[in-house]
Design a protein around this motif. Structure first.
Motif, PDB file in Angstrom:
ATOM      1  N   UNK A   1      21.084  25.630 188.934  1.00  0.00           N
ATOM      2  CA  UNK A   1      21.898  25.636 190.147  1.00  0.00           C
ATOM      3  C   UNK A   1      22.651  24.323 190.306  1.00  0.00           C
ATOM      4  N   UNK A   2      21.996  23.224 189.952  1.00  0.00           N
ATOM      5  CA  UNK A   2      22.666  21.930 190.009  1.00  0.00           C
ATOM      6  C   UNK A   2      23.873  21.905 189.081  1.00  0.00           C
ATOM      7  N   UNK A   3      23.663  22.361 187.838  1.00  0.00           N
ATOM      8  CA  UNK A   3      24.760  22.399 186.866  1.00  0.00           C
ATOM      9  C   UNK A   3      25.878  23.312 187.351  1.00  0.00           C
ATOM     10  N   UNK A   4      25.507  24.438 187.927  1.00  0.00           N
ATOM     11  CA  UNK A   4      26.487  25.395 188.427  1.00  0.00           C
ATOM     12  C   UNK A   4      27.306  24.782 189.555  1.00  0.00           C
ATOM     13  N   UNK A   5      26.634  24.099 190.471  1.00  0.00           N
ATOM     14  CA  UNK A   5      27.318  23.485 191.611  1.00  0.00           C
ATOM     15  C   UNK A   5      28.231  22.332 191.180  1.00  0.00           C
ATOM     16  N   UNK A   6      27.802  21.576 190.169  1.00  0.00           N
ATOM     17  CA  UNK A   6      28.609  20.443 189.716  1.00  0.00           C
ATOM     18  C   UNK A   6      29.921  20.896 189.090  1.00  0.00           C
ATOM     19  N   UNK A   7      29.898  22.056 188.443  1.00  0.00           N
ATOM     20  CA  UNK A   7      31.106  22.583 187.832  1.00  0.00           C
ATOM     21  C   UNK A   7      31.551  21.851 186.582  1.00  0.00           C
ATOM     22  N   UNK A   8      30.676  21.038 186.008  1.00  0.00           N
ATOM     23  CA  UNK A   8      31.055  20.213 184.862  1.00  0.00           C
ATOM     24  C   UNK A   8      30.617  20.799 183.526  1.00  0.00           C
ATOM     25  N   UNK A   9      29.897  21.909 183.557  1.00  0.00           N
ATOM     26  CA  UNK A   9      29.289  22.443 182.345  1.00  0.00           C
ATOM     27  C   UNK A   9      29.743  23.875 182.101  1.00  0.00           C
ATOM     28  N   UNK A  10      30.060  24.160 180.844  1.00  0.00           N
ATOM     29  CA  UNK A  10      30.587  25.473 180.470  1.00  0.00           C
ATOM     30  C   UNK A  10      29.506  26.540 180.441  1.00  0.00           C
TER      31      UNK A  10
ATOM     32  N   UNK B   1      14.725  12.920 187.700  1.00  0.00           N
ATOM     33  CA  UNK B   1      15.529  12.226 186.696  1.00  0.00           C
ATOM     34  C   UNK B   1      16.459  13.185 185.962  1.00  0.00           C
ATOM     35  N   UNK B   2      16.010  14.408 185.741  1.00  0.00           N
ATOM     36  CA  UNK B   2      16.869  15.367 185.048  1.00  0.00           C
ATOM     37  C   UNK B   2      18.035  15.810 185.927  1.00  0.00           C
ATOM     38  N   UNK B   3      17.787  15.980 187.211  1.00  0.00           N
ATOM     39  CA  UNK B   3      18.887  16.296 188.132  1.00  0.00           C
ATOM     40  C   UNK B   3      19.883  15.144 188.159  1.00  0.00           C
ATOM     41  N   UNK B   4      19.357  13.922 188.233  1.00  0.00           N
ATOM     42  CA  UNK B   4      20.259  12.766 188.270  1.00  0.00           C
ATOM     43  C   UNK B   4      21.040  12.633 186.961  1.00  0.00           C
TER      44      UNK B   4
END
Length: 334
Positions: free
Chosen positions: A34-43, A318-321
């Motif tokens: 969800x973090x990756x999805x929200x950031x929008x930086x990852x394919x 740390x992984x979220x950060x």
């Protein structure tokens, strides 16, 4: 000035912490997704199939993909990969065809020919030790089920037929590079733990690539470990913990009993420690600027069109950060 980074993606093993429940690892996987999805930086976000490994919770890969895809909105979700010799192509076509119907244009199917485990577990999986020899034919059969151009008359994947789920060939040797080139498929190299043949395999793939209906130009995805923190010292401390965890894992495969911290430190100067350090050759650790420079340098070294990142830092926080800092380093914060 740091060169712009190529597209970035993520590889997750749903790692189970020491003495922690599996359910917690799966909850953390969803949080990271969800973090990756929200950031929008990852394919894309891929999960890997491994069996009989207590620290990895992604064995039922298609089940985990379904769970994560249902809890995210944008990011592509897939396998990195399904070990095809463990399965019939028809069953995988049905599983990923179902996923594609549930989550249109968001599902990837990365394929490997290794069993993803040891010989005894292969037998428990009912896998024929010779099954890997049929990998090229099985890829074609699977592809036929997904496109509708079946290789076996009268046999179709329902669901699956006509979904055209994109295939990716995974590898850490020249075999996968040659197969991906011959079939005109994207190629993902497992340089996050098998660094030796990276440059040669990518060169062979690009030289021999033949266009296909799925892909007109070669597409290389190279894997790299990333450990990011707000300052260099914190990142280096986390990197040391990652190395210790890798030593503990390798030692656990050949020994018995609990391996305490003092034993891990002693093993750093042994063959086990050397192997762990070698596996982590392609690791980028540091603050935002160091991560940006490190990823750009690795992308150049690997001649990569896309980077797929593992996120091995200890602890969910740390992984979220790390994800946040990587997004900042790439200039792609939402």
């Amino acid at each position: 000035m740091v060169a712009p980074l190529p597209p970035l993606s993520l590889l997750d093993l749903a790692t189970v912490g020491r003495d922690r429940p599996v359910a917690e690892a799966l909850e953390e996987t969803v949080t990271l997704a969800r973090t990756a999805d929200d950031l929008g930086a990852f394919e894309r976000l891929w999960f890997a199939e491994h069996h009989n490994m207590p620290r990895i919770a992604s064995a039922a890969t298609s089940v985990l993909i379904a769970h994560v895809a249902a809890r995210t909105e944008r990011i592509r979700v897939g396998s990195g990969g399904v070990m095809l010799p463990n399965h019939s192509p028809l069953v995988i076509a049905e599983q990923f065809g179902t996923l594609a119907e549930l989550h249109p244009d968001r599902i990837d199917l990365g394929l490997g020919r290794a069993p993803g485990t040891d010989g005894a577990t292969m037998r428990a999986l009912r896998t024929d030790p010779r099954a890997a020899e049929a990998f090229p034919q099985d890829v074609r059969e699977l592809q036929g089920y997904l496109t509708g151009e079946t290789q076996i008359e009268g046999i179709h994947a329902y669901p699956g037929r006509g979904t055209n789920v994109p295939l990716y060939i995974l590898g850490s040797s020249l075999f996968g590079a040659q197969l991906a080139a011959a079939y005109g498929l994207p190629y993902a190299f497992a340089s996050h733990f098998a660094p030796d043949a990276l440059e040669q395999a990518v060169r062979v793939y690009r030289e021999r690539f033949t266009p296909s209906e799925q892909l007109e130009q070669p597409h290389v995805i190279a894997a790299v470990n990333v450990i990011a923190a707000d300052d260099s010292a914190a990142a280096q401390a986390a990197q040391e913990k990652v190395l210790h965890a890798r030593v503990r894992m390798l030692a656990g495969r050949v020994g018995s009993g609990r391996i305490d911290d003092d034993m891990v430190v002693a093993l750093l100067d042994t063959q086990v420690g050397a192997q762990a350090k070698h596996m982590l050759t392609h690791t980028v650790a540091g603050d935002r600027d160091e991560v940006a420079a490190g990823l750009a340098g690795f992308a150049t070294l690997a001649d990569a069109d896309e980077l797929i990142l593992t996120n091995p830092a200890p602890g969910l926080e740390q992984r979220v950060r790390t994800l946040e800092i990587v997004a900042e380093a790439a200039g792609r914060t939402a």
